[in-house]
Every structure is written in structure tokens, then in C-alpha cells.
Design an enzyme around this catalytic site. Structure first.
Site, short mmCIF file in Angstrom:
data_model
loop_
_atom_site.label_atom_id
_atom_site.label_comp_id
_atom_site.label_asym_id
_atom_site.label_seq_id
_atom_site.Cartn_x
_atom_site.Cartn_y
_atom_site.Cartn_z
N LYS A 80 -70.38 52.06 -12.77
CA LYS A 80 -70.93 52.29 -11.43
C LYS A 80 -70.65 53.72 -10.97
O LYS A 80 -71.47 54.34 -10.31
CB LYS A 80 -70.35 51.29 -10.42
CG LYS A 80 -70.89 49.89 -10.58
CD LYS A 80 -70.49 49.03 -9.39
CE LYS A 80 -70.86 47.57 -9.61
NZ LYS A 80 -70.37 46.71 -8.53
N LYS A 105 -79.40 42.43 -18.27
CA LYS A 105 -79.23 41.30 -17.35
C LYS A 105 -80.20 41.38 -16.19
O LYS A 105 -80.48 42.47 -15.70
CB LYS A 105 -77.80 41.34 -16.80
CG LYS A 105 -77.09 40.02 -16.84
CD LYS A 105 -75.68 40.17 -16.31
CE LYS A 105 -75.63 39.89 -14.82
NZ LYS A 105 -74.29 39.57 -14.32
N LYS A 129 -79.80 42.38 -9.27
CA LYS A 129 -80.28 42.77 -7.94
C LYS A 129 -80.42 44.28 -7.82
O LYS A 129 -81.16 44.77 -6.98
CB LYS A 129 -79.27 42.33 -6.88
CG LYS A 129 -79.16 40.85 -6.73
CD LYS A 129 -78.18 40.56 -5.61
CE LYS A 129 -77.33 39.38 -5.99
NZ LYS A 129 -76.22 39.12 -5.10
#
Ligand code: TRP
Length: 335
Positions: free
Chosen positions: A113, A198, A201
Site C-alpha cells: 500500500k 483478487k 473494492k
């Protein structure tokens, strides 16, 4: 017999999608009567990345309503909002002070991230796993359902427990060592536009996922355009055909058929035949959830009462553990 306690949560960033449902919420629902469940909306985790204050509260309610719409039963499950129980923040601070910095700097998800966000990395992002440890430990959870991407966070939680108990507990441990509850194979739902990634969102393209609240038109469109391949005949577990495996898996889970039934049924199918079947199955599976969601959202008073009750039950347990942790660290609680 005392039931074992399960704890888990989902962040309220955007709407829940099929990956959250098939990989997490549906399993909580299926197993809920075996356990005592604490299931929350992780709205403190949601601000570890840039967020929109105008939508945070609404998104949090939406996830809680979806938990209920997916079938969580208040007789087995306590549903609450993380930020409603201040012990989460407080235990995080205490655990911060016993967690070596390099444990956090080495976390895979933090590094990924941080790279994505460049300069814009805050301390909360680094501290994310300690907050997650506090979530788990406050409830003395026995089992934590985790996907592959959260395994390392649970390992860290276990390291923190061992360190805390070793340094500050007497003969009787203060914090309970949680175990992972590993999901069954096939519950990992991948992106509709790339079968090796995956369903997420945070993917900028909404075409990559089916949200639980998507309209029929959106579901039709997304499945029509999703990535496939040129091979005729559909099979599971071909590493050259990740999209094929993913779409068959979604079909299997939503139809309730077994893997061998689906393998048999789709053996000679082409995409032109399979896609309408998947579309129909998806729409039918989501319909009851969407209807229940709408009924809950039409009665916000009910949702609020569920969350108020959840907060009270959660607080009672969380404050008890927090007091034990503070005592172990040498704080005096009496006043
Ligand atoms: N980090 C989890 C996720 O993104 C959400 C979460 C927060 C969680 N606290 C937790 C999951 C505690 C399990 C237990 O999926």
C-alpha cells in the site's frame, strides 16, 4: 459446552462485493450457530487511506445492513461498529508501545500500500495491524476467519500476544492466543477483468467486481463483458485459464451445486452458453439479499437499535479485557 468465539470485520470502503460475500460474510452466516460471533464494521481501519468524510457514516451503515441482509442472526452474532467502542483505540495505543517498529515495517500489505500511495503514507497505515490485533484481542477471540491476504496480520497478532503475556502477565495469560479459521478452498473470488487478481473494492474499474447491490442491468453488463478465453469446454483448476476457474467457482458457490456437478454440467459448454447461466444464477442469488437490504434501509430505527445493542455487548467484553491489560501494564484503575 461453551461456544468458541469468532471475531471478524470488513472495512466500509465502498460497497460489499461478491468477493466479500463468498469469501467472508457467507461463511460467517453458515457457521454462525456453532460459535459466539463478534462481527463489526472496521470504520477505524477505513481512514488509514485517504477517505471521504461525507460518505463514511453512510457506508458504515450500509455494511452493517448488508451483514443483516446476508443472514447474520442476532441470536448468534453481535454486530457493531468499531468506532463505537473506544477500547479499540485505547488498546491499540497500549499495544503500540510493546510492538517493535520493524515488525510493522516488514508487513507485506503495508509495503504494497505504501508503494501505491507514494508520499501520502500516514502513521495509521503502518499501525493498521496493531489496531487489527486490538480488535481481535479485546474479545479474547478463539478463531479469526481470514483470507490469504490477512494471514500475516493474524501472525503478528499472535506475536503481540506472546510478547505481551511474556512481559506483563503472571502465570495466567492476559490475552488469548487466536487461531486462524481457514476458509474452504474455492472461496477466493477473483476480478472479472483479470482472473489472477483478487476481486477488490480498490480496483478503479467497477467492471472488475459484482457488488451485492448491483442492479440487474449492471450484472448483465458486467458478466457479458468479463474476461474469458477462446477455449471451448469449461474446466476448473487449469492454471492457464484463471478466468475460467473463477467464473465456474462463482457459479458453483452461487448455485449451491457441487464442484463435480458443475464440472459435469459445463464440460462441453462455450462461453455463449455459460454466461447467461451465470448471469441468471447471480441475479437470483442476490435478489433475496437486495430485498432484505432494502427493507432494513427503509427502517433505520431498527438498524440503529441493532447497532446500539451491539455496541453495548461489545463494550462490556472489550472494557473487561482493556482493564485487565491496563492492570497488567501497571496502571491503577481505582478512583
Ligand atoms: N483488515 C481486515 C480486512 O481488510 C478487516 C479487519 C479489521 C479484520 N480488523 C479485523 C478482520 C479483525 C479480522 C479481524 O479484511
Amino acid at each position: 459446552m461453551v461456544k468458541q468465539r469468532v471475531l471478524s470485520g470488513v472495512q466500509p470502503t465502498g460497497s460489499l462485493h461478491l468477493g466479500n460475500y463468498l469469501g467472508a460474510v457467507r461463511n460467517w452466516v453458515e457457521n454462525q450457530s456453532q460459535y459466539e460471533n463478534f462481527l463489526f464494521v472496521a470504520d477505524l481501519h477505513a481512514i488509514t487511506v485517504p477517505h471521504n468524510p461525507a460518505t463514511l457514516a453512510g457506508d458504515t451503515y450500509k455494511v452493517a445492513a448488508l451483514y443483516l441482509a446476508c443472514g447474520l442472526d442476532l441470536n448468534h452474532s453481535t454486530i457493531f461498529v468499531q468506532s463505537h467502542v473506544s477500547a479499540h483505540s485505547e488498546l491499540t495505543w497500549l499495544l503500540n508501545c510493546i510492538t517493535p517498529l520493524n515488525w510493522l515495517q516488514d508487513m507485506i500489505q503495508f509495503k504494497e500500500k505504501a508503494v501505491k500511495q507514494g508520499e501520502n503514507v500516514n502513521t495509521g497505515l503502518l499501525d493498521y495491524p496493531v489496531l487489527m490485533a486490538a480488535d481481535i484481542l479485546l474479545y479474547q477471540a478463539d478463531k479469526v476467519p481470514v483470507g490469504e491476504d490477512q494471514k500475516q496480520h493474524l501472525e503478528l497478532t499472535r506475536d503481540i500476544v506472546n510478547r505481551f503475556n511474556h512481559l506483563f502477565a503472571g502465570k495466567k495469560p492476559v490475552l488469548k492466543l487466536p487461531e486462524p479459521l481457514i476458509r474452504s478452498e474455492g472461496a477466493r473470488v477473483m476480478s472479472l477483468t483479470d482472473g489472477t487478481r483478487k476481486m477488490s473494492k480498490s480496483d478503479p474499474s467497477d467492471m472488475s467486481r459484482i457488488n451485492l447491490l448491483d442492479s440487474t442491468d449492471d450484472i448483465v453488463k458486467k458478466i457479458k463483458r468479463c474476461k474469458t478465453d477462446l477455449v471451448r469446454g469449461l474446466t476448473f483448476d487449469d492454471s492457464e485459464r484463471p478466468e475460467c476457474n473463477n467464473l465456474l467457482t462463482i457459479y458453483m458457490l452461487l448455485s449451491g451445486k457441487t464442484k463435480s456437478e458443475v464440472a459435469q454440467e459445463c464440460l462441453d459448454m462455450g462461453w455463449g452458453q455459460f454466461k447467461p447461466l451465470l448471469t441468471e444464477t447471480t441475479i437470483a442469488a442476490l435478489k433475496p439479499i437486495q430485498e432484505k437490504y432494502q427493507a432494513i434501509m427503509d427502517d433505520l430505527g431498527y438498524l440503529e437499535s441493532v447497532l446500539r445493542q451491539g455496541r453495548e455487548k461489545a463494550q462490556a467484553q472489550a472494557n473487561d479485557t482493556l482493564a485487565k491489560a491496563k492492570t497488567a501494564l501497571g496502571y491503577s484503575l481505582a478512583l
